[in-house]
Enzyme design. Structure first.
Site, PDB file in Angstrom:
ATOM      1  N   GLY A   1       0.918  -1.016   0.160  1.00  0.00           N
ATOM      2  CA  GLY A   1      -0.069  -0.073   0.000  1.00  0.00           C
ATOM      3  C   GLY A   1       1.070   1.048   0.110  1.00  0.00           C
ATOM      4  O   GLY A   1       1.914   1.134  -0.631  1.00  0.00           O
TER       5      GLY A   1
ATOM      6  N   SER B   1       5.848  -5.250  -1.131  1.00  0.00           N
ATOM      7  CA  SER B   1       5.798  -3.992  -1.515  1.00  0.00           C
ATOM      8  C   SER B   1       6.308  -2.973  -0.351  1.00  0.00           C
ATOM      9  O   SER B   1       7.440  -3.033   0.198  1.00  0.00           O
ATOM     10  CB  SER B   1       4.361  -3.861  -2.035  1.00  0.00           C
ATOM     11  N   ALA B   2       5.250  -2.147   0.017  1.00  0.00           N
ATOM     12  CA  ALA B   2       5.406  -1.154   1.234  1.00  0.00           C
ATOM     13  C   ALA B   2       6.049  -2.123   2.707  1.00  0.00           C
ATOM     14  O   ALA B   2       6.754  -1.575   3.196  1.00  0.00           O
ATOM     15  CB  ALA B   2       4.220  -0.590   1.692  1.00  0.00           C
TER      16      ALA B   2
ATOM     17  N   HIS C   1       8.927  -3.073  -6.778  1.00  0.00           N
ATOM     18  CA  HIS C   1       8.450  -2.776  -8.059  1.00  0.00           C
ATOM     19  C   HIS C   1       9.644  -2.258  -8.826  1.00  0.00           C
ATOM     20  O   HIS C   1       9.028  -1.002  -9.644  1.00  0.00           O
ATOM     21  CB  HIS C   1       7.165  -1.915  -7.900  1.00  0.00           C
TER      22      HIS C   1
ATOM     23  N   GLU D   1       9.240  -7.178  -9.788  1.00  0.00           N
ATOM     24  CA  GLU D   1       7.856  -7.905  -9.535  1.00  0.00           C
ATOM     25  C   GLU D   1       8.173  -9.292  -9.782  1.00  0.00           C
ATOM     26  O   GLU D   1       8.293  -9.629 -10.984  1.00  0.00           O
ATOM     27  CB  GLU D   1       6.628  -7.284 -10.263  1.00  0.00           C
TER      28      GLU D   1
END
Lengths: 235, 235
Positions: free
Chosen positions: B90, B122-123, B159, B194
């Site tokens: 997020g 991700s985050a 990413h 990714e």
């Protein structure tokens, strides 16, 4: 008379530095002989000196002499006495950090409100909004605050980028990011595509350039604004 | 035994949530019956409850029961007693702000050092680095610091995106941004594409997945690291 140009980018694809804006700048800076350049955003990490040298030839075409803010012993005094101000692009976090370090935000804001013509491109445009919260840049330094100049009563997203058709990358689109912004912040966000700019004359704000801009408002679907749109009442 | 998986993304193009990682997670969480999910990054602004509901079915396949950190009266105690921790993706600024608000960074760090298996995507992977200074996210809130968990001694760029051929957009490439980071920060930055992840077992760090990763170091040209590379000594 407040006179501000808030440009999405310094350079459009296939063009040279500021070339697409030159006729506009000739008018914007018509009475100006000396301009203070704020090179703090350091695109690609270039030095303040290198950045200032890079922009000088552009303003020479307008018979305007350029001095970098880093060349002044007292930067606040320099801004207070400025004939014109240009803040160039680069990294917004670095730019804002430096503006706080030299305590320049209020000085620039006062100068602009007193009629000193201002030009911002990219990061230099981001700081014209209420906060830098809608920058695209990487947080490579930690500034003391995200609050910026508030020359307009909304936020800017320069280099606004539409979703890229067929891209298989799963990172968020620009639109998703701005939507997330509105979960935490009330102000409108204007996505300015490269080649667009805002012209601020006193309290009148007009979208200029050939492209439409994308307006994001909390709790509403985004809308496209045609060039020439009046944004004076946008909050 | 320290056991960490740091994944670039939760979802690869054409796949479903965490499907490509499922065999790895079955092993990583082999002895786990209960997992604490940290939904603070709120992708697209969804609520903590919605986000937690979204991930439950994935872990049901592994016979793991999921509870969101927001459901605990004492979150620090919850982390201290956790069997396993997963921090979802997020917005990194929102995530880090919340981790500071609940004073959870040290608790998570201690739990992981004490052998509680951790998964980040991700985050949730960004925060495994020394700082969040190489996130791609928009600064929609202002966290008290950019310092993060430091589960590895470098920074992550999840990413990771190669320059897009033929794109006429003038915004900075990811590589340019990371190069700017190195004007202000000494630590290495690993660009994780990714579908790639890092596996940390005690002091051993290995690049996993089918893709190479791009390593950026201060003052050096970036290099491609093949999958299987040992990153244990990276600083």
């Amino acid at each position: 008379m407040k006179k501000v140009i808030i440009a999405s980018t310094s350079t459009v694809f296939g063009g040279t530095y500021l070339d697409y804006l030159l006729p506009t700048l000739a008018e914007h800076f018509a009475t100006v002989s000396n301009l203070i350049f704020i090179p703090f955003a350091r695109p690609g990490g270039i030095t303040h000196e290198e950045y200032t040298e890079k922009i000088k030839p552009v303003f020479q075409q307008l018979n305007i002499n350029v001095k970098g803010i880093h060349e002044f012993e007292n930067p606040i005094e320099a801004i207070t006495n400025a004939e014109a101000i240009f803040t160039g692009g680069g990294n917004t976090f670095v730019l804002v950090d430096m503006l706080y370090k030299y305590n320049l935000l209020d000085a620039i804001q006062h100068a602009v409100e007193n009629g000193v013509p201002y030009l911002g491109t990219s990061a230099g445009s981001n700081i014209c909004g209420l906060t830098m919260g809608t920058t695209n840049d990487m947080p490579i330094v930690y500034p003391p605050s995200f609050r910026t100049l508030g020359l307009v009563s909304f936020n800017l997203n320069p280099h606004y980028l539409d979703p890229i058709e067929g891209l298989e990358h799963m990172g968020e689109t620009r639109e998703t990011r701005i939507k997330e912004f509105h979960h935490y912040n009330p102000q409108s966000v204007l996505g300015l595509r490269e080649g667009s700019w805002l012209e601020v004359v006193d309290s009148k704000i007009t979208l200029k350039g050939n492209l439409s801009a994308r307006l994001f408002q909390q709790g509403k679907a985004p809308v496209e604004l045609e060039t020439g749109s009046d944004l004076s009442d946008l909050r």
